[in-house]
Design an enzyme around this catalytic site. Sequence first.
Site, mmCIF file in Angstrom:
data_model
loop_
_atom_site.group_PDB
_atom_site.id
_atom_site.type_symbol
_atom_site.label_atom_id
_atom_site.label_comp_id
_atom_site.label_asym_id
_atom_site.label_seq_id
_atom_site.Cartn_x
_atom_site.Cartn_y
_atom_site.Cartn_z
ATOM 1 C CD GLU A 58 -1.366 -2.295 2.114
ATOM 2 O OE1 GLU A 58 -0.205 -2.699 1.906
ATOM 3 O OE2 GLU A 58 -2.123 -2.814 2.947
ATOM 4 C CB CYS A 88 -0.766 0.524 5.281
ATOM 5 S SG CYS A 88 0.787 -0.132 4.632
#
Length: 133
Positions: free
Chosen positions: A58, A92
């Site tokens: 991500e 993330c």
Amino acid sequence: MNKVEIKNLLERALHARSHCYAPYSHYPVGAAVLASDGSIYEGCNMENVSYPAGLCAERNAIGSAICDGKRDFEAIAIIGSFADYTMPCGICRQVMAEFHISTIICGKSAEDYKVFTLGEIFPAAFEEESLRS
Ligand code: THU
């Protein structure tokens, strides 16, 4: 986002996943982030023999978009295991909060996925206002 757009984003995540560098965990992850202008940036996980130096898919996708001058985003799709929905890690989620990525699509495949809002999976985030309180 409609189903066709979601499927397209998941397919891009799958493409990124095929480029993962995960010789330690053997857990491939791919992500694709959709910018507000319609462009899509891919990222895969990139591990390191010094484990904390590894990077998640991500953040690699978001970093690629930032490096191309993008700041506004609509959604991010993630595919790790085909056996379960891969949820983004805490770091993330914090990075998604930084860029207000409101829709998180966690897929087992391009057809089998769950959609979450960032608020659902990351409530009470540490935000810019927190620095001033
Ligand atoms: N990983 C990601 O890329 N994204 C996540 O949100 C969860 C974990 C990666 C990091 C590491 O390379 C592997 O998955 C196992 O933790």
